[in-house]
Each structure stands twice: as C-alpha cells, then as structure tokens.
Design an enzyme around this catalytic site. Structure first.
Site, PDB file in Angstrom:
ATOM      1  N   HIS A  65       0.832  -1.195   0.000  1.00  0.00           N
ATOM      2  CA  HIS A  65       0.000   0.000   0.000  1.00  0.00           C
ATOM      3  C   HIS A  65       0.865   1.243   0.000  1.00  0.00           C
ATOM      4  O   HIS A  65       2.032   1.219   0.393  1.00  0.00           O
ATOM      5  CB  HIS A  65      -0.931   0.011   1.217  1.00  0.00           C
ATOM      6  CG  HIS A  65      -0.198  -0.098   2.528  1.00  0.00           C
ATOM      7  ND1 HIS A  65       0.182  -1.306   3.055  1.00  0.00           N
ATOM      8  CD2 HIS A  65       0.219   0.834   3.405  1.00  0.00           C
ATOM      9  CE1 HIS A  65       0.800  -1.112   4.214  1.00  0.00           C
ATOM     10  NE2 HIS A  65       0.837   0.194   4.443  1.00  0.00           N
ATOM     11  N   CYS A 195       1.975   3.341  11.677  1.00  0.00           N
ATOM     12  CA  CYS A 195       2.925   2.836  10.682  1.00  0.00           C
ATOM     13  C   CYS A 195       3.239   3.963   9.703  1.00  0.00           C
ATOM     14  O   CYS A 195       2.566   4.997   9.714  1.00  0.00           O
ATOM     15  CB  CYS A 195       2.366   1.612   9.949  1.00  0.00           C
ATOM     16  SG  CYS A 195       0.983   1.954   8.845  1.00  0.00           S
TER      17      CYS A 195
END
Length: 676
Positions: A65, A195
């Site tokens: 992603h 993250c």
C-alpha cells in the site's frame, strides 16, 4: 466517488510469482479503470513503501500500500494466488494480496474504510470466505462489507486454506481476591499504533491488541495515529492506565502524555503478530515497578517528521519555522514602508514622530504614519526569526530565549545572520535543559520559570560576550561585500542574487538573499532598491518557467505535474518561489540547474536595466511601485524562457516521451506512440 473496489479490480487467479509482478498486475487493473494516472510512478511509490518495511503479514496476507500523487481516488485491488507470493511474512508466502492505493491527500472517510478492511483481516471467517470465494463480484462485495462472510464447513476446509497459527501462550492467571473482599479492578492498558503510511498496519495492530486484551481479561484502549489523523485518548483513561504499549514505526505523537508509566515499545508488526506477549510483558513491568522516563514534548516541526529524517532535514525544518513566522512581518512592514515612500518620497524616513506631530490634512503626515508603523513591524524581523527557530526546535519553552537572543542580535548589529544563530543556540540550550532529570515537585514550574530564566541567561551571555561580535563582524563583511558589488559590478551582483534565489527554491540560501534585499528597504537608496528588484524578479522565474514548460511540452511531465503547472502561473506571478518545489523534488538534477540559469539571467538583466522596487513582496501586483516596469517584466520573461527551454531540453534528452491514456492529450490531443 466510485466504489472502493469493484469486480474488475479482483483477480481470483493471480499468476504473478513475485511481489513486484503482483503489484504491477493489480495496478494495471487500477490504471485501466482510471484509478491510477501514471502506472510507473505509482509502482515506484509502492516499491518505496515496500522498501521501508515488508508488507507481508502472518496468516498468508500481503498488503502492499502507499499514498501517491498518481492516484485519483481511494482504491483497493485484490488478488488470490494459488502458489503464494513472498511478501516477507515470517510464516511464508501470501495467498491473499490486497493492493491499497490512496491519493496523497486522501480524505478521512475513505481512509476509515481502509482501516475497517485492515481490522477485518484479523477475522479468520473473513479471510476464510475470501479463500473459498468463486466469483469476483461476491469477493468485491465481501471486501466492501456488502455481503456477509460465510464460514466454510468445518468438515470440508478449502483446499488452499492455511494452517492456523500456533496459539499464543496463555497469560498469567489473574490473582483471585480474598473471600469477602471487593473484586480487584481489571488491569488497564492504553496503546498507540502507527505505521509509515498509516493505512493498514496501524489498524490491524489495534484490532489484534484489542482482541488479545479481551482474551486476557484486561481493559485495553487503543489510539490509532493513522493517515486520517488521530483522536486522542481521554486524558482520564491515560491517567488511570496501569501500563502503555507503543506499537509503532513512526514517532508517537504527543508521547509525553504517557510518561511515568510501565511501557512496552515495539514495532507495529509486533502488535499484530504477538499481542498477548506484549500484554504479558507490560503487566510484568508493572509488577516490578518499571516506568518509562519522562518524555520531552516533540517540537512543532518534529511532530509529523519521519523517524528516518536526518539532522540536515530537521535543521531545514527548524529554519523554515522561523522564516514562515517572519515573512508576514516582512510583508506587512515592507508594504507599509513602500506605500510611505510612494506618498511622501524617500525623505519620509526623516519625518518626526507622528505621536508628536501629525496633521490630518497633510499627505506627508499620513506617509510618515505608514513609514513608522512599517518600521516598527520591521523591528520584529530578527527577534521573530530567532524566537520561532527555537520554537521549532523546543516548542514554547524556546520562545523566550529565542526572542531574547534575536533582540541582542539587533543590539550588537549582528542582523539576520545573528538572529539565525541565536535561534539555533536558544533551541539547543532548551533541549539540553529538558534532558536533565528534574524532581517531580519542580516539573510544574520548569516551563514557565526555570527554563526561561536559565536559557535566557545562557543565550544572553553567549550572544553578548562570546559569539555575538564575531557574528556581527561576519554579517557586516557579507553585507559590505554584496553592497560593494553595486555600481560597476551590479550585473555580477544580479547574477549572484539570482542564483541564490533559485538554488533551494525558498530554502535557507534563498532566504539569505531575500533578507539581504529586505534589510536595505529600512534605509533605502538607489542601490538597495535595485537589489530588491533583482531578488523578486529572480524569485518569480522558477514557478513561471515550470508553468511554461508544462504548457509547451506537457508530454514530458506527469499529469500531476501538469496540474501543478497551472497553479505555478499564479504562484510565480505572486513571487512565491516555492511553487517550483514539486517539480524540483521529482527531478532535481534537471529542474534546479535550469531554474538557476533563468534566475541568473533575470537578476543580471534587472540590474543592467536599473530597475528598482520599493516593496518587499507582491510580484506583478506591485508593478506601480517598480521603476522601469516594462523592461523589468522583459527581464522576468527572458529568464522564464531560458529556464523553461533548458528544462525541456534536459528532460527531452534524459527520457523518452511518456505514453498512455493519461498523457495522450498533453500536446494538443495528439497521441504519442512508441514502438515496442
């Protein structure tokens, strides 16, 4: 807005053998449906994210992603591999691959949808349904949440079902209360997950920790610091917590809230893969009485910084903090002074104080009023610069010593350079003081009494008696050298100023040249007004040149760059050099030299033509305040043409024209084809 995933974005027989091939196969589906505008640019962003940390997860899941400027809307593509693809997960290849594409400025609503998907991946019934699905339409509906996940029959597991992971070790049993006593309050944990992209792992770790907390019989509350921002945990929850878990790969924002509590600090994947062990570890630390050291509050310019930022990057952010707060004072004060000169002439700076002498019907009194207000605003430039550099480094405790150091820089004639050094010095002193362990009873008075007192004394001592005079001498030498280049060497000065303005496009060197020009407006003469004109003209060139280049040869630029080019017309005309930064960031070796060449030409021509400028900002909107306006605009046009031509030449030599639907209409709608 289109649906996040459709049947066309599902591949139930993904044949790729590597993660790069898998990403390309799924990305091609996105590009075919207009979700991705530049396939290669998007794949480069995916690869860059993958390089930060593998995106494979336990349980046979790969979730590459990224956020990218080449994505038109939040999109998800899904592929199922029979053979499995290695995404770096500890337990082996992944058979379920999700490619998540989010726009660079993706909205919170769609990012929350992506976070919901990430949480679903921790549900075995959901992943089991994906492995047993036979139709793309149902698979897409399942991922969107439009169809229920049906458990596969226990006696007939799917052929490609993966073995269950080994169960986590049982947590230590809760101590039982003595007969007749009140039941003990459950152990309470607060957790932060984050993250680098803030889309997937952030929310998967949160889901994993919450489930493990329920299994362990503890109260666990998670704050997800993801791409859609974050909602702070209730301060009372934090205050009452018995322990803290940080599962993160980027800096925890507002970390100081959790100081003084037992803390486990791990990477985000540990929160996904071994939550029960983390809970057991924080409970053991609480039993032993281990607490984390008090955390220093992150400085404003560091709160959103990547943990990998080096000193040079952080230094630039600190300097730009000071500059960003200084510029409004420059604009307000400089324009007031410029209007005063336009109304009352250059001798208005010798007018008596309007507090003692002001005639309502005389224009010279109004001009004197404007000049004196502008001069007061200008007097704040160096203290504001120094104060907010220190603020960028050390937050509010840095303001007092920063302002004090900046004011001393003015007192000893150290000028802009002295303010810059004073700000860095003040920030460093405060950061050093904050690292000293302080008794709890004194912490309340540290930011309002102790730190301002000690840091101001140290900075004042250093500025007055140690480094102030050498800095003042250096500032005077630099100013005298640049001023000495006027007259016969005016063209050389114009070239130097043009190069400085265009080298870092709004960075420190650009601001040094700009500050030198602005400083001359307080006591203007013919030379200082020529310098101001050359600096503003050269600073307008880079964005105007990029706008012209994207218009003339759009096929050499990505769709996003062509869109930026439209905005660059306005930014360049307004003297906002930073409008060229998106182009320089994407291709610095071609854009920056081209910009410098055009800036040098414009600076030289402006000086050669004898153009003057009474305003410190405004671009074409202050043309009435420009001396020799027609040749001034000609100088800007010449530099813009040189930069645009050079960047087109360099890009044309360096790579072939772009192809594909996204670029087919770049040059008047003509298609561009390249033989295979």
């Amino acid at each position: 807005m289109s649906e996040l995933i459709t049947a066309e974005l599902v591949d139930l027989d993904l044949s790729a053998e590597t993660k790069d091939a898998a990403a390309r196969s799924l990305a091609e589906r996105m590009a075919a449906h207009g979700r991705v505008t530049d396939l290669e640019g998007f794949l480069a962003d995916v690869a860059a994210r993958e390089a930060q940390m593998p995106t494979g997860l336990d349980g046979g899941i790969g979730i590459p992603h990224c956020r990218s400027t080449h994505v038109t809307e939040p999109t998800l593509a899904f592929g199922r591999s029979a053979a499995g693809i290695d995404f770096g997960a500890p337990d082996g290849p992944a058979d379920l691959i999700f490619l998540i594409a989010a726009p660079a400025g993706g909205d919170a609503d769609h990012l929350s949808i992506l976070s919901t998907l990430a949480r679903q991946l921790m549900d075995e019934s959901f992943t089991g349904a994906l492995r047993s699905a036979t139709e793309a339409e149902r698979t897409a509906a399942l991922i969107r949440g439009d169809a229920p996940a049906e458990e596969p029959p226990a006696e007939e597991p799917a052929a490609d079902a993966r073995p269950e992971a080994a169960p986590a070790p049982e947590p230590a049993p809760e101590p039982q209360p003595a007969p007749g006593s009140a039941p003990a309050a459950p152990f309470r944990i607060v957790a932060i997950t984050s993250c680098p992209t803030g889309i997937a792992h952030t929310y998967m770790a949160a889901e994993s920790l919450e489930k493990a907390g329920q299994a362990a019989g503890v109260e666990l509350f998670v704050e997800t610091q993801g791409s859609a921002g974050f909602k702070r945990l209730d301060p009372q929850l934090v205050a009452d917590a018995d322990g803290v878990i940080f599962a993160h790969d980027v800096e925890v924002r507002e970390k100081e809230r959790f100081a003084g509590k037992p803390t486990v600090d791990v990477g985000v994947k540990a929160g996904i893969n071994r939550p029960a062990a983390l809970i057991a570890e924080v409970r053991q630390k609480a039993e032993r009485g281990e607490v984390a050291a008090p955390a220093r509050a992150a400085a404003p310019m560091d709160k959103d910084a990547d943990t990998g930022d080096g000193f040079a990057t952080r230094l630039r952010k600190w300097l730009m903090t000071g500059v960003s707060y200084m510029v409004p004072f420059v604009a307000a004060g400089g324009l007031l002074i410029a209007l005063a000169f336009a109304i009352g002439g250059y001798t208005i700076n010798k007018a008596p104080s309007v507090a003692d002498h002001f005639l309502w019907t005389e224009s010279t009194s109004w001009a004197a009023l404007l000049f004196q207000i502008g001069s007061v605003a200008f007097g704040f430039l160096v203290p504001v610069l120094a104060g907010f550099i220190a603020y960028g480094m050390a937050d509010r405790p840095g303001l007092v010593p920063g302002f004090v150091g900046g004011a001393i820089a003015l007192t000893i004639n150290a000028g802009f350079l002295g303010g810059l050094i004073a700000g860095l010095l003040a920030g460093a002193v405060v950061m050093a003081i904050q690292r000293v362990t302080i008794p709890t009873v004194l912490r309340g008075i540290m930011p309002v009494v102790v730190i301002p007192l000690i840091s101001s004394a140290i900075v004042g001592f250093l500025m007055f008696l140690v480094i102030g005079k050498p800095i003042a001498a250096l500032q005077k030498g630099l100013t005298d050298w640049l001023s000495g280049l006027t007259g016969a060497n005016a063209i050389i000065l114009g070239v130097i100023l043009g190069l400085m303005m265009c080298f870092d496009l709004g960075g420190p060197l650009n601001k040094v040249a700009y500050a030198f020009a602005v400083g001359g407006l307080a006591n203007p003469n013919e030379g200082s007004l020529k310098v101001m004109a050359a600096v503003m003209a050269a600073g307008m060139v880079p964005p105007l040149a990029m706008a012209l280049a994207t218009t003339v040869r759009g096929r050499l630029f990505t769709k996003a760059e062509r869109e930026n080019g439209k905005a660059a017309w306005v930014l360049g005309a307004s003297f906002i050099t930073e409008g060229a930064i998106p182009f320089a960031a994407a291709d610095p070796l071609r854009v920056i030299p081209a910009a410098m060449a055009g800036g040098a030409v414009t600076g030289a021509l402006s000086m050669a033509f004898g153009c003057t400028l009474r305003a410190p900002h405004g671009g074409i909107f202050v043309v009435p305040l420009i001396g020799q306006p027609f040749v001034y605009l000609l100088a800007i046009a010449a530099g813009t043409g040189v930069s645009a031509g050079l960047v087109i030449l360099l890009k044309g030599l360096g790579k072939p024209p772009r192809t594909g639907a996204a670029d087919a209409s770049a040059d008047g709608g003509a298609e561009v084809t390249v033989a295979a």
